[in-house]
Scaffold this active site. Structure first.
Site, PDB file in Angstrom:
ATOM      1  N   GLY A   1       0.798  -1.217   0.000  1.00  0.00           N
ATOM      2  CA  GLY A   1       0.000   0.000   0.000  1.00  0.00           C
ATOM      3  C   GLY A   1       0.827   1.261   0.000  1.00  0.00           C
ATOM      4  O   GLY A   1       0.372   2.301  -0.466  1.00  0.00           O
ATOM      5  N   MET A   2       2.043   1.213   0.527  1.00  0.00           N
ATOM      6  CA  MET A   2       2.856   2.419   0.632  1.00  0.00           C
ATOM      7  C   MET A   2       4.134   2.363  -0.172  1.00  0.00           C
ATOM      8  O   MET A   2       4.631   3.394  -0.598  1.00  0.00           O
ATOM      9  CB  MET A   2       3.225   2.671   2.103  1.00  0.00           C
ATOM     10  CG  MET A   2       2.055   2.949   3.002  1.00  0.00           C
ATOM     11  SD  MET A   2       2.611   3.305   4.680  1.00  0.00           S
ATOM     12  CE  MET A   2       3.385   1.768   5.104  1.00  0.00           C
TER      13      MET A   2
ATOM     14  N   LYS B   1      13.468  -0.693  -0.516  1.00  0.00           N
ATOM     15  CA  LYS B   1      12.065  -0.298  -0.428  1.00  0.00           C
ATOM     16  C   LYS B   1      11.949   1.204  -0.620  1.00  0.00           C
ATOM     17  O   LYS B   1      12.616   1.985   0.058  1.00  0.00           O
ATOM     18  CB  LYS B   1      11.464  -0.711   0.908  1.00  0.00           C
ATOM     19  CG  LYS B   1       9.948  -0.494   0.960  1.00  0.00           C
ATOM     20  CD  LYS B   1       9.316  -1.246   2.117  1.00  0.00           C
ATOM     21  CE  LYS B   1       7.804  -1.133   2.054  1.00  0.00           C
ATOM     22  NZ  LYS B   1       7.153  -1.888   3.142  1.00  0.00           N
TER      23      LYS B   1
ATOM     24  N   ASP C   1       1.673  -6.770  11.672  1.00  0.00           N
ATOM     25  CA  ASP C   1       1.237  -7.374  10.406  1.00  0.00           C
ATOM     26  C   ASP C   1       1.968  -8.690  10.174  1.00  0.00           C
ATOM     27  O   ASP C   1       2.445  -8.963   9.065  1.00  0.00           O
ATOM     28  CB  ASP C   1       1.467  -6.415   9.242  1.00  0.00           C
ATOM     29  CG  ASP C   1       0.681  -6.830   7.993  1.00  0.00           C
ATOM     30  OD1 ASP C   1      -0.339  -7.539   8.154  1.00  0.00           O
ATOM     31  OD2 ASP C   1       1.082  -6.468   6.877  1.00  0.00           O
TER      32      ASP C   1
END
Length: 901
Positions: free
Chosen positions: A88-89, A108, A201
């Site tokens: 999502g990011m 990332k 998560d």
């Protein structure tokens, strides 16, 4: 637009964009109510998000955008190889770094169009969370930076592996093998919690399994929504995501589904770990993903908070089609077998981790792992409901070896007595004696059978333990065999050995004393049975701390063997007694005689001990300890430890106590051979074995924990090393009532870490207490003292107290020269320290003489080349000649590290 509306629209956007596209409109209309302006604003953000979803990164200089089918050539100083994934990011790339070292990494980068202040703060939170981690089961972060356009990124360890559940299924791992991997995952999450980080998560796809040193190692990745529990992670404000669903619904805890974020703590990760465990065991998730997500946002939250999943053993039978059989086959069993494996302990453990009420869950991942370890050891688990039948079953399974050994003793004694009876009948041909011996054998059989009566009785509220049966048997032996003193004595000796095996050497020694007294009275002085009983009494006397009397008894037994077999006789009895004497002399610091006895034992057992491999393995083990501890011949110790390990594994299986001990010592040796990775592998294996077989509070677990601390120090993780070593030392001091080689080693390792951390006062306190305890336990001249004295000498010299340093170094040198020899390598540390003191005080001739003596003993350390204490000696021809010799040795194949460094 007002600031409040802007914040509200961003909150809704970040929540809605995580939902499947077909659910977004309904969820948005429900969230906005009648506020059409707010709905249009969020719709416009969603539209922009959809348009830019394919954009993955900035292109080359100039800031041109790149579609998802394209790749940027470089990001920062890294060459992009491929796109690994997208969330999502952020977007994750496989990149290669060329300078200063060449390696493959994962990078990332925040997605184009997603660099809002909140997203940037959350992304930086991930970066900082990873930087705080230092654990083999967590991916390491290497560098953080930003593109020329200001988009932040970080690089981390490239984990080439498969998701946990996929790896287990691909390799058809059994349930117990899956649990072993899962416990490693718990260790990693526990480390994160110790550093104040909640993952929030945890899921199977965020746990990748890679192969390191031929063994699978699960590695946790993606701390993108980690939450700081003890400190702020960044200077940017990252407020609690009120009104936002943070996490993956299938793995999300009920408190996460509340949306407030106020009840999220370490038990949230325990819940997610419970979901992963559920999936590993049953091949399915607690909630079917399609069903869970079918009802929209609020229905997802309701099901997570309110609906109870079925137990794993039940869930595995409700899978459609042939799937249940396939799941069982992937665990190397059939469906009924899998249901039996999951029913009971594993159902209870999993459902405790998945409790809706977090106060009823395991408090930490470590508690969850500990309960799984209890299950694997066949001990009662904390998650189990109480029940006498359950605990009896666990006792029998946990003590299977002990109960089997007891039954074996019974059968062996019955057979032996039967054969003895037949032999005596044939020899004496006397009907009266035959009847008498037959009656004796019958009486012994009745007595031994009675020892196990309670296993067949239902005694409410009480389960008879094996040692209670032995106590009862001891009393019956004394009462019922009083008229058969030789048989009575033999039975006492058997029970004495069993008592010692159960960790009760004092009770065993008392019985052995009675056995020897009876045999001395009724047998000739050179009878074999008397010699065996005396030898056993010697072992038990040593184990209770009386080394001097224990040695006297062993030497008496050795005299019996020499008189019956001749001075050159070779037998199992000779080998065992020489083994006992070798171990005893090693404990007393008499290294030359220890080596001699163990070599003699090894020679005899190699020839005559094929039928008794355990005794051969034990001698190999102790001879290897002499190699590494006394002779500093670490490389020579490796094959002996490995051979002992192979014998014990083959004869007794992987859970035998000797297997763990051999693994631990292989860890120590490989650490001294400058191979901390191999050392860590052995230590971790030793720790798992110790926890599974002897419990997390035993000696084996404490020593393996200290070994892991040692390897952490070697990699620069001083905080982790200190934590491990302090925990190990506390356990060892609970176990032992006085100082011994185990606590001595642990103290010196911990003191070294304290010094490297700048805590000289802590190191001094540890070493001075250790010295005092060693002197009280072993006497003022025991070789154990030398190494602690050396550490104190180094400490005082670094603190500028030359006089105290000289006293410590001089005493250490005196002890070590007496225990080893005047020219042994072990003396180099003390000689070098005394040389530095002499040089600092301007006594050049004495300093050079001491350095020359150190070099003659084999000194080969780099410190002589740059030590400021020796600066006034540089330029002197004698000193330069010594430096040349040291450089020659340093250029030769490296020596193994010794325990004196």
């Amino acid at each position: 637009m007002s600031d409040d509306r802007h914040v509200r629209s961003k909150e809704l956007f970040l929540r809605i964009c995580e939902l499947p596209e077909q659910e977004r409109l309904a969820a948005l209309e429900q969230a906005c109510g009648g506020d059409r302006a707010l709905l249009r604003e969020v719709e416009s953000l969603l539209g922009f998000h959809d348009e830019t979803e394919a954009i993955s990164a900035l292109g080359p200089a100039g800031g041109a955008t790149v579609t998802s089918e394209e790749l940027p050539e470089r990001i920062g100083g890294y060459r992009v190889l491929s796109k690994l994934g997208e969330g999502g990011m952020g977007v994750v790339y496989e990149v290669r770094q060329d300078h200063p070292i060449r390696r493959k990494l994962a990078l990332k980068l925040v997605k184009w169009g997603m660099d809002t202040a909140e997203v940037l703060a959350r992304f930086e939170s991930e970066r900082q969370a990873l930087a705080m981690m230092s654990h083999p089961n967590i991916a390491r972060v290497f560098e953080a930076g930003a593109t020329e356009q200001g988009r932040p990124f970080f690089t981390m360890e490239f984990v080439e592996g498969m998701p946990l559940t996929a790896y287990c299924d691909r390799h058809r791992l059994s349930t117990s093998e899956r649990l072993e991997l899962f416990m490693q995952v718990c260790e990693g999450v526990q480390h994160a919690h110790h550093n104040g980080i909640i993952h929030r998560d945890i899921k199977s796809s965020n746990i990748l399994v890679r192969i390191l040193h031929d063994r699978p190692v699960p590695t946790i990745i993606d701390f993108g929504i980690a939450k700081a529990t003890q400190q702020r992670l960044t200077e940017k404000t990252l407020y609690t995501e009120r009104g936002m669903l943070i996490g993956t619904p299938e793995y999300m805890s009920p408190e996460q589904a509340e949306l407030t974020g106020l009840d999220v703590d370490t038990r949230t990760d325990v819940y997610s770990l419970g979901v992963v465990l559920y999936e590993l065991l049953s091949g399915a998730l607690p909630f079917e993903p399609d069903t869970l997500r079918s009802g929209g946002f609020d229905e997802i939250r309701r099901r997570i908070r309110e609906e109870e999943p079925s137990k794993p053993s039940t869930r595995v039978t409700t899978l459609g089609g042939d799937h249940p059989s396939q799941v069982a086959a992937k665990r190397r069993t059939d469906l009924p077998g899998l249901r039996r494996e999951l029913g009971g302990d594993l159902d209870w453990i999993t459902m405790k981790a998945l409790e809706k009420d977090r106060t009823r869950r395991y408090g930490t991942p470590a508690e969850l792992a500990a309960d799984i370890a209890r299950h694997l050891r066949h001990e009662p688990v904390l998650a189990s409901p109480p029940g006498a039948v359950y605990r009896v079953r666990k006792f029998v399974r946990r003590h299977r070896v002990g109960v089997a050994a007891g039954i074996t003793v019974v059968l062996a004694l019955l057979l032996g007595l039967a054969l003895a009876t037949v032999g005596m009948v044939r020899a004496m041909r006397a009907e009266r004696i035959a009847r008498h011996e037959a009656e004796t054998a019958k009486k012994v059989a009745e007595l031994l059978s009675g020892m196990f009566d309670d296993l067949n009785r239902a005694i409410p509220g009480h389960v008879t333990t094996f040692d209670e049966m032995l106590d009862r048997g001891s009393r019956r032996i004394e009462a019922e065999l009083a008229g058969e003193p030789v048989v009575q004595a033999r039975m006492m000796a058997y029970i004495a050995g069993a008592q010692a095996s159960l960790g009760r050497p004092e009770r065993g020694r008392q019985l052995a004393e009675k056995s020897v007294a009876l045999l001395r009275e009724h047998l000739p002085p050179d009878d074999f049975l008397l010699g065996a009983a005396i030898d056993l009494l010697g072992e038990l006397t040593v184990s209770t701390g009386d080394l001097e009397r224990g040695e006297q008894l062993h030497r008496e037994a050795l005299g019996i063997w020499q008189r019956t077999h001749g001075p050159g006789g070779a037998s199992l009895s000779f080998g065992r007694t020489h083994q006992s004497l070798g171990i005893l002399r090693l404990r007393r610091g008499d290294f030359a005689n220890a080596r001699s006895h163990l070599d003699r034992s090894l020679e005899m057992l190699e020839q005559h001990g094929a039928s008794y491999p355990n005794h051969l393995a034990k001698t190999l083990f102790w001879r290897a300890i002499v190699d590494t501890e006394v002779d500093l011949a670490h490389q020579a110790a490796v094959p002996r430890f490995e051979r002992a390990l192979a014998i014990w594994e083959e004869e007794f299986g992987p859970d035998y106590i000797g297997v763990g001990q051999a693994r631990f010592w292989l860890g120590r040796v490989h650490y001294r051979l400058d191979d901390p990775e191999t050392a860590r592998t052995h230590y971790r294996t030793a720790l798992r074995l110790a926890e599974r077989t002897r419990g997390a509070d035993g000696t084996g677990a404490a020593l393996a924990t200290a070994g892991l601390g040692e390897t952490l120090a070697a990699t620069g993780d001083l905080a982790g090393a200190r934590e491990h070593l302090e925990r190990a030392l506390a356990a060892l001091r609970r176990i032992y009532t006085e100082a011994n080689p185990d606590t001595d080693w642990c103290v010196r390792r911990l003191a070294e870490v304290c010094l490297r951390s700048g805590d000289a006062a802590g190191a001094r306190e540890l070493l001075e207490r250790n010295l005092s305890e060693l002197e009280r336990a072993s006497g003022p001249g025991h070789p154990l003292l030398g190494r602690t004295l050396l550490r104190l000498g180094q400490l005082e010299l670094s603190e500028g107290d030359r006089e105290r340093a000289r006293q410590y170094y001089s005493r250490a040198l005196e002890i070590q020269q007496r225990a080893w020899s005047p020219r042994h390598y072990v003396n180099t540390r003390a000689l070098y320290g005394l040389a530095c003191i002499a040089a600092l005080e301007g006594r050049k001739t004495q300093a050079l003489d001491l350095l020359r003596e150190a070099v003659e003993c084999g000194y080969d350390r780099e410190e002589i080349l740059e030590d400021r204490a020796l600066v006034d000696l540089r330029g002197d021809p004698a000193f330069d000649a010594l430096v040349v010799e040291v450089r020659r040795r340093l250029a030769a194949p490296p020596r193994a590290k010794t325990d004196q460094r």
